[in-house]
Design a protein around this motif. Structure first.
Motif, short mmCIF file in Angstrom:
data_model
loop_
_atom_site.label_atom_id
_atom_site.label_comp_id
_atom_site.label_asym_id
_atom_site.label_seq_id
_atom_site.Cartn_x
_atom_site.Cartn_y
_atom_site.Cartn_z
N ARG A 157 -4.16 -1.24 -4.79
CA ARG A 157 -5.23 -0.68 -3.99
C ARG A 157 -6.84 -1.01 -4.72
O ARG A 157 -7.62 -1.42 -4.14
N GLU B 3 -9.48 -2.41 -2.50
CA GLU B 3 -10.65 -2.34 -2.32
C GLU B 3 -11.60 -2.16 -2.79
O GLU B 3 -11.94 -1.57 -2.10
N HIS C 40 -10.37 5.22 4.02
CA HIS C 40 -10.55 3.88 3.24
C HIS C 40 -9.98 2.95 4.41
O HIS C 40 -10.53 1.70 4.02
#
Length: 244
Positions: free
Chosen positions: A108, A112, A156
């Protein structure tokens, strides 16, 4: 992103079918079962692994989903012609639960941080509304005493959608809400949980503000800090669970 009972549950042994699938997978990947080779019969594998036919069928089904084997009606199960070409799959794959969570969080981080940066540059008003709604939905879930992992994922994902990059959003959507680790959400109670919740909401709000302000550098830095803190926190809780 948890009572010690929840952490101890993370150490539960994999199902028998997972163990069998892992052993067969290793035989294929190491070349002991070559491309095109036929797997032993179901009866032979029952005897070899000392498990039931149901366990063997579940293991073979898992290998089939991974693209490692093909079942041919009336003939048997064969190793795929090119078993190296497997679909990406987020699963344990022989990892301990702790290693699985840590590696998932590292994945992640690699995805992200840039997602937040791109969202800050490319977002439009529709994206901002979606991100704000997702933030409020997650806040409401936490206030109601829920784990909020699906709502956390929704926030997210809304940020990923704002990148206007179909691959980033699509990949995150494919991974699904299980990329949100649960130890912290299930371990904390009382004031400790309230503190955790306030920090989480504050971090999310700061990321949202940076995206709203089109501050790509701050959005990336804040997302990196948010995910890194989550990684460190869950790693610590998992270590505590192993020690109990």
């Amino acid at each position: 992103m948890g009572g010690s009972n929840g952490i101890r549950a993370l150490g539960v042994r994999p199902k028998l079918s997972e163990n069998v699938a892992t052993q067969l997978r290793e035989l294929i990947q190491q070349g002991d079962l070559e491309p095109g080779a036929q797997l032993p019969t179901e009866s032979a594998m029952v005897e070899q692994f000392g498990v039931s036919r149901t366990v063997i069928r579940e293991a073979v089904s898992a290998l089939s989903v991974d693209g490692l084997v093909n079942a041919q009606q009336g003939r048997g199960v064969f190793v795929a012609d090119d078993p190296s070409q497997q679909p990406f799959r987020l699963g344990r794959n022989g990892l301990s639960e702790a290693d699985h969570i840590v590696q998932m969080m590292e994945l992640r981080l690699s995805l992200e941080v840039e997602s937040a940066s791109l969202a800050a540059v490319r977002r439009d008003q529709s994206d901002l509304r979606a991100i704000n709604v997702a933030w409020q939905t997650h806040s409401d879930a936490m206030t109601a005493g829920q784990t909020g992992h699906k709502e956390d994922f929704g926030l997210h994902l809304a940020i990923a959608e704002a990148t206007k990059n179909a691959y980033i959003a699509g990949f995150l959507r494919y991974l699904g809400p299980f990329i949100i680790p649960r130890p912290a959400m299930t371990q904390f109670t009382g004031e400790e949980r309230a503190t955790y919740q306030r920090v989480l909401e504050h971090e999310h709000r700061d990321i949202l503000t940076a995206i709203t302000d089109r501050d790509a550098l701050s959005a990336a830095d804040l997302m990196r800090g948010h995910l890194a803190r989550g990684l460190d926190l869950n790693r610590r809780l998992l270590r505590q669970g192993d020690a109990t």
